[in-house]
Scaffold this motif. Structure first.
Motif, PDB file in Angstrom:
ATOM      1  N   LEU A 159       0.864  -1.176   0.000  1.00  0.00           N
ATOM      2  CA  LEU A 159       0.000   0.000   0.000  1.00  0.00           C
ATOM      3  C   LEU A 159       0.899   1.224   0.000  1.00  0.00           C
ATOM      4  CD1 LEU A 159      -2.965   1.052   0.248  1.00  0.00           C
ATOM      5  CD2 LEU A 159      -2.536   1.220   2.705  1.00  0.00           C
ATOM      6  N   ASP A 160       0.680   2.118  -0.934  1.00  0.00           N
ATOM      7  CA  ASP A 160       1.558   3.271  -1.073  1.00  0.00           C
ATOM      8  C   ASP A 160       1.486   4.170   0.163  1.00  0.00           C
ATOM      9  OD1 ASP A 160       3.202   4.797  -3.272  1.00  0.00           O
ATOM     10  OD2 ASP A 160       1.963   6.306  -2.286  1.00  0.00           O
ATOM     11  N   VAL A 161       2.623   4.782   0.492  1.00  0.00           N
ATOM     12  CA  VAL A 161       2.715   5.648   1.666  1.00  0.00           C
ATOM     13  C   VAL A 161       1.652   6.737   1.629  1.00  0.00           C
ATOM     14  CG1 VAL A 161       4.160   7.352   2.838  1.00  0.00           C
ATOM     15  CG2 VAL A 161       5.174   5.229   2.009  1.00  0.00           C
ATOM     16  N   HIS A 162       1.422   7.327   0.467  1.00  0.00           N
ATOM     17  CA  HIS A 162       0.522   8.467   0.356  1.00  0.00           C
ATOM     18  C   HIS A 162      -0.892   8.076  -0.050  1.00  0.00           C
ATOM     19  CE1 HIS A 162       4.653  10.157  -0.425  1.00  0.00           C
ATOM     20  NE2 HIS A 162       4.249  10.876   0.600  1.00  0.00           N
ATOM     21  N   SER A 163      -1.167   6.782  -0.102  1.00  0.00           N
ATOM     22  CA  SER A 163      -2.514   6.322  -0.433  1.00  0.00           C
ATOM     23  C   SER A 163      -3.495   6.679   0.678  1.00  0.00           C
ATOM     24  CB  SER A 163      -2.506   4.802  -0.609  1.00  0.00           C
ATOM     25  OG  SER A 163      -3.820   4.284  -0.693  1.00  0.00           O
ATOM     26  N   TRP A 686      -0.275   2.260  14.737  1.00  0.00           N
ATOM     27  CA  TRP A 686      -1.574   1.750  15.174  1.00  0.00           C
ATOM     28  C   TRP A 686      -2.219   2.649  16.229  1.00  0.00           C
ATOM     29  CZ3 TRP A 686      -3.784  -2.645  13.031  1.00  0.00           C
ATOM     30  CH2 TRP A 686      -2.963  -3.337  12.125  1.00  0.00           C
ATOM     31  N   TYR A 687      -1.587   3.771  16.569  1.00  0.00           N
ATOM     32  CA  TYR A 687      -2.122   4.680  17.590  1.00  0.00           C
ATOM     33  C   TYR A 687      -3.038   5.734  16.970  1.00  0.00           C
ATOM     34  CZ  TYR A 687       1.023   3.030  21.345  1.00  0.00           C
ATOM     35  OH  TYR A 687       1.674   2.287  22.318  1.00  0.00           O
ATOM     36  N   ARG A 688      -3.797   5.351  15.952  1.00  0.00           N
ATOM     37  CA  ARG A 688      -4.606   6.319  15.205  1.00  0.00           C
ATOM     38  C   ARG A 688      -5.659   6.991  16.068  1.00  0.00           C
ATOM     39  NH1 ARG A 688      -9.244   7.049  12.473  1.00  0.00           N
ATOM     40  NH2 ARG A 688     -10.117   5.056  13.150  1.00  0.00           N
ATOM     41  N   LEU A 689      -6.189   6.282  17.070  1.00  0.00           N
ATOM     42  CA  LEU A 689      -7.226   6.856  17.934  1.00  0.00           C
ATOM     43  C   LEU A 689      -6.661   7.343  19.265  1.00  0.00           C
ATOM     44  CD1 LEU A 689     -10.041   4.179  17.392  1.00  0.00           C
ATOM     45  CD2 LEU A 689      -9.916   6.460  16.366  1.00  0.00           C
ATOM     46  N   SER A 690      -5.375   7.165  19.465  1.00  0.00           N
ATOM     47  CA  SER A 690      -4.762   7.415  20.775  1.00  0.00           C
ATOM     48  C   SER A 690      -4.788   8.886  21.165  1.00  0.00           C
ATOM     49  CB  SER A 690      -3.313   6.918  20.766  1.00  0.00           C
ATOM     50  OG  SER A 690      -2.642   7.307  21.944  1.00  0.00           O
ATOM     51  N   ARG A 691      -4.860   9.112  22.453  1.00  0.00           N
ATOM     52  CA  ARG A 691      -4.739  10.471  22.983  1.00  0.00           C
ATOM     53  C   ARG A 691      -3.368  11.059  22.649  1.00  0.00           C
ATOM     54  NH1 ARG A 691      -3.611   7.979  28.990  1.00  0.00           N
ATOM     55  NH2 ARG A 691      -1.427   8.637  29.123  1.00  0.00           N
ATOM     56  N   ALA A 697       2.609  11.819  15.616  1.00  0.00           N
ATOM     57  CA  ALA A 697       2.668  12.342  14.246  1.00  0.00           C
ATOM     58  C   ALA A 697       3.734  13.429  14.120  1.00  0.00           C
ATOM     59  CB  ALA A 697       1.295  12.875  13.839  1.00  0.00           C
ATOM     60  N   GLN A 698       3.802  14.322  15.100  1.00  0.00           N
ATOM     61  CA  GLN A 698       4.803  15.388  15.050  1.00  0.00           C
ATOM     62  C   GLN A 698       6.223  14.823  15.128  1.00  0.00           C
ATOM     63  OE1 GLN A 698       3.688  18.056  18.215  1.00  0.00           O
ATOM     64  NE2 GLN A 698       1.709  18.555  17.257  1.00  0.00           N
ATOM     65  N   TYR A 721       3.434   8.532   9.777  1.00  0.00           N
ATOM     66  CA  TYR A 721       2.826   9.868   9.804  1.00  0.00           C
ATOM     67  C   TYR A 721       1.532   9.892   8.988  1.00  0.00           C
ATOM     68  CZ  TYR A 721       2.116  14.819   8.804  1.00  0.00           C
ATOM     69  OH  TYR A 721       1.566  16.069   8.661  1.00  0.00           O
ATOM     70  N   TYR A 722       1.567   9.351   7.778  1.00  0.00           N
ATOM     71  CA  TYR A 722       0.377   9.387   6.930  1.00  0.00           C
ATOM     72  C   TYR A 722      -0.713   8.441   7.432  1.00  0.00           C
ATOM     73  CZ  TYR A 722       2.358  12.575   3.546  1.00  0.00           C
ATOM     74  OH  TYR A 722       2.866  13.704   2.947  1.00  0.00           O
ATOM     75  N   ARG A 723      -0.318   7.379   8.097  1.00  0.00           N
ATOM     76  CA  ARG A 723      -1.315   6.516   8.731  1.00  0.00           C
ATOM     77  C   ARG A 723      -2.083   7.278   9.806  1.00  0.00           C
ATOM     78  NH1 ARG A 723      -0.097   1.043   9.639  1.00  0.00           N
ATOM     79  NH2 ARG A 723      -1.616   1.186  11.323  1.00  0.00           N
ATOM     80  N   LEU A 724      -1.378   8.118  10.550  1.00  0.00           N
ATOM     81  CA  LEU A 724      -1.988   8.806  11.685  1.00  0.00           C
ATOM     82  C   LEU A 724      -2.797  10.032  11.283  1.00  0.00           C
ATOM     83  CD1 LEU A 724       0.967   8.609  14.235  1.00  0.00           C
ATOM     84  CD2 LEU A 724      -1.120   7.246  14.223  1.00  0.00           C
ATOM     85  N   ILE A 725      -2.387  10.702  10.207  1.00  0.00           N
ATOM     86  CA  ILE A 725      -3.072  11.954   9.864  1.00  0.00           C
ATOM     87  C   ILE A 725      -4.033  11.802   8.696  1.00  0.00           C
ATOM     88  CG2 ILE A 725      -1.209  13.370  10.785  1.00  0.00           C
ATOM     89  CD1 ILE A 725      -1.608  13.297   7.050  1.00  0.00           C
ATOM     90  N   ASN A 726      -3.947  10.672   7.965  1.00  0.00           N
ATOM     91  CA  ASN A 726      -4.776  10.487   6.780  1.00  0.00           C
ATOM     92  C   ASN A 726      -6.224  10.235   7.185  1.00  0.00           C
ATOM     93  OD1 ASN A 726      -6.082   9.144   4.453  1.00  0.00           O
ATOM     94  ND2 ASN A 726      -4.038   9.365   3.566  1.00  0.00           N
ATOM     95  N   GLU A 727      -7.117  11.004   6.651  1.00  0.00           N
ATOM     96  CA  GLU A 727      -8.546  10.856   6.951  1.00  0.00           C
ATOM     97  C   GLU A 727      -9.277  10.275   5.745  1.00  0.00           C
ATOM     98  OE1 GLU A 727      -9.638  11.206   9.868  1.00  0.00           O
ATOM     99  OE2 GLU A 727      -7.925  12.191  10.764  1.00  0.00           O
TER     100      GLU A 727
END
Length: 727
Positions: A159-163, A686-691, A697-698, A721-727
């Motif tokens: 899966l591409d990084v920017h997908s 995998w911390y996409r929902l984490s506090r 991401a930063q 980074y893109y996993r965490l910020i990609n909506e």
């Protein structure tokens, strides 16, 4: 016979997509209707032309104009590019792959599965996910890695990084791939297509239903098991009150339920069956060892268990002697308990006893299931990369089974297998339903265009799913008397970016009387991951529906807010009989900060009604032993690197939030190896929902630009980074 138009890419530039010349047979009278496409290989076309044309014709009779496209396909991109053009120009709603169509093997996308988390440094074939999301989600972007050297049908992709990092299918797809049952492949396909055409021409309402729950599913929780009839009534009201029948069977009802399940599958009138069970490509695990009721039975069971151990787990004579000594030391039992483990007669009998606990490939062909559609809420039963697999045996049997919905790899138990079933009851095509519910590993095996007669004249599910999106119409549908019509409206409002979607879902969860609508609201809020989602988890934990409560526990662990902890402790104490819920709470507690956990345990227990408070305290605190071991290994470096990496990998399932600062410092430590840093970055993705999501991401953004970091680490930081910020 109808006259058909043949178009080749040699003569039509708009379909010129590769050096190979696929042949495209256009449908007649397409008009403005949605269309469908049959993709097949040239050999299958030559051997099964009559049946393929008959299948196309019956779809045309149902106002679904259908293309037939055949070629000696060299790459998956050839198929995908055609799908993309047909979708854009001809309103393609779905496709089916018949015969030898390339199989995409997807990597770096485990977050799009429900449970698959295999180490991708091991065997490439086994650590990839065979998935047709490559074809039906046109938004996803992939990086090609090459063709398999042993199986030319397999093509590997990252899966591409920017997908986009979520599944949002544009069309639906299905696979009709023969199995190794001793019958010629083209004979199987021809017979199957004749069967599918017959079912299309036989009006049939979805009013005969069977659900089976196998040993070990939902931790054998009765509370979890009893929810299904209630949700089914919400989804198809009135259907099972009179002539319709819904049967629910559990492994514990019989010592060996295999015969009862087999009889059920043979029923001529059975429309839909769901199996909640464990599985492999070649087996459905229906039951475990049968219960024993007297001393002789206990002894026989123990002897069978020891013989199995001797055959399976002992590698040599010395390891067997060690097992003898251990049994004698622990239980005072001598080596006779292993007796005859290598006796051919006893081995054969033990094998026959084992076969009574499940359905294997040859059983399916012998049973010849008549159930029209099967949903396998199980691992690997739909693994179509194999030469033979359970779901394939169902549809290619001599019975009337036409379509299955099954998983190509392992799948999470804590997921909603019955989501939107009401749409099937209202006449939506199987593929239209699957398009809304699929994940990376789930697939329609067989004809995705099959549909049942709607149980209500008020709703045509096929038409409802195909209607162009109109915001106000979707909002109006939220007043529908049918739960899954409301759910479809919520899905479409979410997908089309309705401005007030978060508040709408939050309000709907709080007010809907239907568990299925509340679950859809919760599931869509999770995709948003905003404050409304985080806040709704607290009332979700006390919902009337056990599955929603169970889901709330897992999502609270993913978010990690410490104010959840008292609610989790209270739920553990007051809802302890919900075994699967209690199990998930115990696993989840150690991701939270220790002090709030200890305080909550003391506070809640102090005001609780339980008598043995110390018992509950120790059960709850036991979770923190895992937290201590994990932190000591990862941060304290008290284990060798390979064990540290193993502990880091566990964060993908249970993200410890309070230690994120220490994890980020590991990424900056020049003494840590590249391999360990990459493992940490993969876990933090995998911390996409984490506090702690924004902090991670930063840190990844800074690491991307760190010239002192290795290229591999910078690339993995970018991916995270893109996993965490990609909506």
């Amino acid at each position: 016979m109808k006259v058909v138009k043949h178009i080749t890419t040699a003569g039509l530039l708009c379909f010129a997509l590769s050096a190979t010349a696929q042949t495209i047979i256009r449908p007649e009278n397409q008009g403005k209707s949605p269309t469908f496409a049959i993709f097949t290989d040239e050999q299958t076309w030559q051997h099964c032309r009559e049946e393929l044309e008959a299948y196309r014709d019956v779809l045309g009779e149902e106002q679904l104009p259908t293309y037939i496209i055949y070629n000696n396909w060299q790459r998956p991109e050839e198929v995908k590019n055609l799908i993309r053009k047909l979708h854009r120009r001809n309103r393609l709603e779905g496709a089916v792959f018949v015969g030898d169509i390339p199989i995409p093997m997807i990597r770096k996308a485990q977050h799009l599965t429900s449970a698959f988390k295999m180490d991708e440094t091991v065997d490439r074939r086994e650590s990839s996910v065979p998935s047709d999301r490559f074809y039906d989600d046109l938004h996803l972007e992939f990086e090609p890695l090459g063709q398999d050297s042993l199986n030319p049908q397999f093509f590997y992709y990252n899966l591409d990084v920017h997908s986009p990092q979520h599944i949002r299918c544009d069309i639906y797809t299905g696979r009709i791939k023969p199995v190794a049952d001793g019958t010629a492949p083209y004979e199987q396909i021809s017979r199957y297509l004749r069967k599918a055409v017959h079912e299309h021409r036989t009006p049939n309402a979805l009013d005969q239903f069977f659900s089976y729950t196998g040993h070990g599913s939902y931790s054998n929780s009765l509370t979890a098991w009893t929810m299904e009839p209630f949700t089914l009534r919400e989804q198809m009201p009135g259907v099972f009150d009179h002539d319709g029948r819904a049967r629910f069977m559990r492994f514990s009802m019989y010592d060996y339920p295999k015969d009862e399940v087999s009889h059920m599958l043979r029923r001529e009138d059975l429309d839909l069956a769901i199996f909640h069970e464990h599985g492999t490509p070649d087996r459905q695990y229906l039951s475990g060892n049968p219960p024993t009721h007297d001393t002789e039975g206990h002894i026989r069971a123990m002897q069978a268990d020891r013989r199995y151990y001797a055959r399976t787990w002992t590698k040599d004579t010395e390891s067997l002697r060690k097992a003898y000594r251990q049994l004698d030391t622990d239980y005072g039992m001598d080596s006779t308990w292993f007796a005859r483990y290598n006796d051919p007669t006893q081995t054969a009998q033990d094998s026959l006893d084992d076969l009574r606990t499940g359905l294997v490939l040859t059983d399916i062909s012998r049973i010849a299931p008549n159930v029209r559609m099967v949903i396998f809420d199980a691992c690997y039963n739909g693994d179509f990369r194999e030469d033979d697999y359970i779901a394939g045996r169902y549809i290619f049997s001599q019975g009337r089974s036409v379509v299955a919905f099954a998983n190509s790899v392992n799948v999470l138990q804590d997921k909603q297998a019955n989501e939107l079933l009401g749409l099937l009851g209202m006449g939506a095509r199987v593929g239209q339903w699957a398009q809304l519910t699929n994940i990376l590993e789930s697939h329609v095996i067989g004809d995705p265009t099959l549909r049942f007669t709607s149980f209500t004249p008020d709703v045509d599910g096929t038409d409802l799913c195909n209607r162009p999106y109109k915001e106000q119409e979707m909002l109006d549908l939220l007043a529908s008397p049918y739960a899954d019509v409301q759910n479809l409206a919520l899905h479409r409002l979410y997908r089309h970016g309705y401005p007030g979607i978060s508040e709408l879902l939050h309000q709907t969860f709080q007010t809907s009387p239907w568990a299925t609508v509340r679950y859809t609201s919760l599931a869509l809020l999770e995709k948003l991951g905003d404050n409304n989602f985080c806040d709704i988890l607290i009332p979700a934990l006390t919902d009337a529906n056990e599955f929603i409560r169970r889901t709330a526990v897992r999502k609270m662990a993913a978010v990690g807010r410490n104010d959840y902890v008292p609610h989790l402790i209270k739920a553990y104490i007051e809802d302890h009989h919900s075994v699967r819920l209690a199990f998930n709470i115990q696993l989840a507690l150690y991701v939270f900060d220790e002090q709030p956990v200890r305080q909550a345990i003391d506070s809640v227990l102090q005001h609780s009604y339980v008598i043995d408070k110390e018992k509950f305290r120790q059960e709850l605190l036991s979770a923190y032993k895992q937290r201590t071991s994990s932190d000591n290994a990862i941060i304290g470096k008290q284990e060798k690197e390979r064990w540290r990496i193993l502990y880091i990998s566990s964060l993908r399932n249970y993200p410890i939030h309070g230690s994120v600062g220490d994890y980020l410092r590991i990424l900056q430590d020049p003494k840590e190896s590249e391999e360990l840093k990459i493992a940490m970055l993969q876990a933090l993705a995998w911390y996409r929902l984490s506090r702690e999501r924004q902090n991670i991401a930063q840190a990844c953004r800074r690491l991307q630009r760190d010239k002192h970091a290795s290229p591999a680490v910078r690339t993995e930081a970018e991916r995270t980074y893109y996993r965490l910020i990609n909506e």
